[in-house]
Design an enzyme around this catalytic site. Structure first.
Site, PDB file in Angstrom:
ATOM      1  N   LYS A   1       0.862  -1.188   0.000  1.00 52.69           N
ATOM      2  CA  LYS A   1       0.000   0.000   0.000  1.00 52.69           C
ATOM      3  C   LYS A   1       0.896   1.235   0.000  1.00 52.69           C
ATOM      4  CE  LYS A   1      -3.920   2.234   2.253  1.00 52.69           C
ATOM      5  NZ  LYS A   1      -3.330   3.586   2.130  1.00 52.69           N
ATOM      6  N   TRP A   2       0.895   1.932  -1.110  1.00 52.08           N
ATOM      7  CA  TRP A   2       1.775   3.075  -1.286  1.00 52.08           C
ATOM      8  C   TRP A   2       1.197   4.315  -0.628  1.00 52.08           C
ATOM      9  CZ3 TRP A   2       6.450   2.087  -3.235  1.00 52.08           C
ATOM     10  CH2 TRP A   2       6.613   0.859  -3.888  1.00 52.08           C
TER      11      TRP A   2
END
Length: 347
Positions: free
Chosen positions: A31-32
């Site tokens: 999850k950026w």
């Protein structure tokens, strides 16, 4: 961009879900922690950067417009995240503050920042290829199409890692935070792309800290406490603002006014003393004033991660801690993620 697509969203879960929890299985990916953006490449090669909200991002990232135009085929629409990388090779991480600075009204400043803190784009889904919509196509097939599209892609455009192994995903959740990432996303392999719907699942870190209440802001309705301002003592004994807690019910907002009344700092006439938090470009005309409180009340809050010396997101109120002395609430209590190189995440 004539008919922009709303990004598909994720629902928060307590832990990385088992692959068998959804029919058809799950694919996991990092999850950026950046700006969500859907990239549109027209038949004429024109590139537009859409955002999760209604504000286009195209003008703020001219270096990405040029890079994406040369790396994505015409007639494609790709979903991903805009991030800023900082640090030397082997010690790289994401920098949210540097990314936030990229949203600037002056064109000259935008050009300067594009050179000083250039952005990268992390692709993780494809919604259109060769002018044909893939919205109704299962994610497993969209992922294969994205890999084929970006087989020879180069920086600053990257293809996110994925895995179908839940243990690998759980390791990512722990390790990748050290590179500034935000958690792990699980995507149903059989799912179509559902704009604006929470189809994906996201697992983030859950931590708690005891912090000092510095003050409160009145709710936008004009009634009750809208948010609490929170602080921690640094190594020199200075009390520093680290963020805020909000999302109280209407009843709870009114209760907090009474609970905090004994701690309100007052002037010689008995009127509450007000202060102001630092104004940023995101504040606009928003009221940044707050009612000051004597720094003696301690609250336990839940948070996911820190950004420098502040909570990265608004934290959640958990409970009062009358057993804790405010002076004991220091930065030392916070968990420090193990360092992890961003280059290894992108490899």
């Amino acid at each position: 961009m004539d008919d922009p697509i709303a990004p598909m969203l994720a629902k928060a879960v307590d832990a990385v879900p088992e692959p068998g929890s959804l029919a058809g299985g799950l694919s996991y990916e990092p999850k950026w922690d950046g700006f969500r953006s859907i990239v549109y490449v027209g038949d004429d090669g024109t590139v537009e950067l859409g955002s999760r909200g209604s504000k286009p991002l195209t003008r703020y990232f001219p270096e990405l417009v040029e890079a994406l135009g040369g790396r994505l085929p015409r007639g494609s629409v790709v979903d991903g995240e805009i991030v800023v990388r900082v640090g030397e090779p082997g010690r790289e991480k994401l920098d949210w503050e540097a990314l936030s600075q990229r949203i600037h009204p002056a064109a000259s400043r935008v050009r300067t920042l594009a050179q000083e803190t250039p952005a990268s784009f992390i692709a993780f889904d494809v919604l259109q290829a060769d002018g044909e919509s893939l919205l109704d196509t299962p994610f497993s097939e969209r992922r294969a199409a994205l890999e084929a599209m970006l087989v020879d892609v180069s920086a600053p455009v990257h293809l996110t890692q994925t895995t179908r192994d839940v243990e690998t995903a759980r390791r990512w959740l722990q390790e990748f935070e050290g590179a500034g990432l935000d958690g792990v996303v699980a995507k149903p392999l059989a799912a179509a792309y559902s704009p604006g719907k929470r189809v994906m699942l996201k697992a983030k870190h859950h931590r708690s800290a005891d912090v000092v209440v510095l003050g409160y802001r009145i709710h936008a309705s004009g009634t009750g406490v809208g948010s609490l301002l929170l602080g921690l003592y640094d190594a020199e004994g200075n009390l520093r603002n680290v963020g805020g807690a909000s999302a109280f019910t209407t009843v709870r907002r009114r209760e907090l006014i009474d609970e905090l009344a004994p701690d309100v700092v007052r002037d010689e006439n008995g009127h509450p003393v007000r202060g102001e938090t630092e104004r940023s470009r995101f504040s606009g005309s928003k009221d940044v004033s707050f009612v000051r409180l004597e720094p003696r009340r301690v609250v336990e809050v839940r948070y996911d991660q820190m950004e420098g010396d502040r909570f990265r997101h608004t934290v959640q109120f958990s409970r009062w801690r009358p057993d804790r002395d405010a002076r004991s609430c220091t930065f030392e209590q916070l968990e420090v993620p193990a360092r992890y190189d961003l280059g290894d995440v992108l490899s």
